[in-house]
Write a protein that holds these residues in place. Sequence first.
Motif, PDB file in Angstrom:
ATOM      1  N   GLN A 309       0.805  -1.218   0.000  1.00  0.00           N
ATOM      2  CA  GLN A 309       0.000   0.000   0.000  1.00  0.00           C
ATOM      3  C   GLN A 309       0.841   1.273   0.000  1.00  0.00           C
ATOM      4  O   GLN A 309       0.394   2.313  -0.460  1.00  0.00           O
ATOM      5  N   GLU A 310       2.056   1.193   0.536  1.00  0.00           N
ATOM      6  CA  GLU A 310       2.937   2.369   0.558  1.00  0.00           C
ATOM      7  C   GLU A 310       4.135   2.172  -0.349  1.00  0.00           C
ATOM      8  O   GLU A 310       5.228   2.693  -0.085  1.00  0.00           O
ATOM      9  N   ASP A 311       3.961   1.415  -1.417  1.00  0.00           N
ATOM     10  CA  ASP A 311       5.068   1.111  -2.334  1.00  0.00           C
ATOM     11  C   ASP A 311       5.460   2.352  -3.130  1.00  0.00           C
ATOM     12  O   ASP A 311       4.663   2.890  -3.891  1.00  0.00           O
ATOM     13  N   HIS A 312       6.695   2.820  -2.958  1.00  0.00           N
ATOM     14  CA  HIS A 312       7.154   4.003  -3.677  1.00  0.00           C
ATOM     15  C   HIS A 312       7.845   3.639  -4.993  1.00  0.00           C
ATOM     16  O   HIS A 312       8.173   4.526  -5.787  1.00  0.00           O
ATOM     17  N   ILE A 313       8.071   2.344  -5.226  1.00  0.00           N
ATOM     18  CA  ILE A 313       8.718   1.900  -6.467  1.00  0.00           C
ATOM     19  C   ILE A 313       7.672   1.429  -7.477  1.00  0.00           C
ATOM     20  O   ILE A 313       7.690   1.835  -8.641  1.00  0.00           O
ATOM     21  N   ILE A 314       6.770   0.560  -7.041  1.00  0.00           N
ATOM     22  CA  ILE A 314       5.664   0.088  -7.889  1.00  0.00           C
ATOM     23  C   ILE A 314       4.362   0.575  -7.271  1.00  0.00           C
ATOM     24  O   ILE A 314       3.861  -0.023  -6.315  1.00  0.00           O
ATOM     25  N   PRO A 315       3.783   1.669  -7.781  1.00  0.00           N
ATOM     26  CA  PRO A 315       2.534   2.191  -7.205  1.00  0.00           C
ATOM     27  C   PRO A 315       1.432   1.129  -7.213  1.00  0.00           C
ATOM     28  O   PRO A 315       1.352   0.322  -8.145  1.00  0.00           O
ATOM     29  N   PRO A 316       0.595   1.096  -6.186  1.00  0.00           N
ATOM     30  CA  PRO A 316      -0.473   0.080  -6.121  1.00  0.00           C
ATOM     31  C   PRO A 316      -1.310  -0.023  -7.394  1.00  0.00           C
ATOM     32  O   PRO A 316      -1.638  -1.122  -7.833  1.00  0.00           O
ATOM     33  N   ARG A 317      -1.637   1.118  -7.994  1.00  0.00           N
ATOM     34  CA  ARG A 317      -2.478   1.073  -9.198  1.00  0.00           C
ATOM     35  C   ARG A 317      -1.786   0.362 -10.356  1.00  0.00           C
ATOM     36  O   ARG A 317      -2.448  -0.205 -11.234  1.00  0.00           O
ATOM     37  N   SER A 318      -0.470   0.399 -10.367  1.00  0.00           N
ATOM     38  CA  SER A 318       0.276  -0.299 -11.405  1.00  0.00           C
ATOM     39  C   SER A 318       0.048  -1.803 -11.302  1.00  0.00           C
ATOM     40  O   SER A 318      -0.103  -2.494 -12.316  1.00  0.00           O
ATOM     41  N   SER A 319       0.011  -2.316 -10.091  1.00  0.00           N
ATOM     42  CA  SER A 319      -0.239  -3.747  -9.876  1.00  0.00           C
ATOM     43  C   SER A 319      -1.712  -4.093 -10.053  1.00  0.00           C
ATOM     44  O   SER A 319      -2.059  -5.115 -10.664  1.00  0.00           O
TER      45      SER A 319
END
Length: 364
Positions: A309-319
């Motif tokens: 949820q706090e991923d700064h490398i792969i944004p959640p919406r990307s996944s």
Amino acid sequence: MRVKVDPKDALQEFADFSQRMQEGRRLLERTKNSDVQIATAPKREIWSQDKVSLYHYEPVAKRTVAAPVLVVYGLIGRQTMMDLQEDRSLVRNLLAQGVDLYVVDWGSPSRSDRWLTLEDYIEGYLGDCVERICEESGLDKITLLGVCEGGVFTSCYAANHPKRVKNLMLTITPIDFHAGDKDAPLHHGMIGTWARSMSASDVDRLIDANGNLPGELMSFVFSLMTPINSLTKYNVGLFDVMDDEAKLLNFLRMEKWLADRPDHPGEAGKQWLKDLYQANQLVKGEFRLNGKIVDLKKITMPVLNIYAQEDHIIPPRSSQALRTRVGTKDYTELPLPGGHVGVFVSGKSQGILGKTIYEWLKQR
């Protein structure tokens, strides 16, 4: 307004600081490389080709899940993060629950691997690993667990070879390389911003000049995403743990993993940056392997998609973009607290992650 400081309090604070420094120095002096080993879960090599090796983990419990699971990490980093330390290891967590586990190690690409492509890794090495596991297990299907770039590899393989994949599990995997959260901090998704700031010819010149995409360069780019932490971790961060042996060793294990970032093979790096990060071909249905379009709708097996949820490398919406692109109705998403790496090493996420993966697998 001037604040009065009691000299006795100041002296005591200085004495406490000095004591911590001395204790920390003594801990560091007696700490050996053998004290900070990572990826220590017992395993044996069952296949290798070029610099790539396939390992089978030694079981520690009675098998409870029928299909073997192959862990596929990306080329930007090491799979050793999955088994960073004994008490925070997804590998050991799954083994303890009776999962038959394998992992692929991509090795350390050199200039001799300059011309290896994503086709070589996905259709070649990964495909050979799957075949070897099927041969050893006597089954015709296995489960794939892809991590980050490795999740892209497994998604492509599953789309092209659905008869070989029983289940597909993805963690922190980019699917829509242009997706992001508008209200997210500026440093979230910076890898995509950096990649798209270059022209295609810029990428070519970067790779041609170095032969590969240097691991040191990617480490630098990642450090820019969290500049304050990068600047302070060796003084403030280290000072906070230097008098606690367990915390200090944890800190050193993470630094050891971060420092061991291999080069990314040149041609595969060009495809990764130009075809995916710049052109976003995977989600558009334009990405090709060996001249064949990778159609995500052909992913018809059960899918578990895990993101931070706090991923700064792969944004959640990307996944999350995978949800509407796959052809299966058995699709599950699991949002976890924490960041890109924290999903695997934080105590809070670790318990949720291993338990959810095991229960999801057992139901299928």
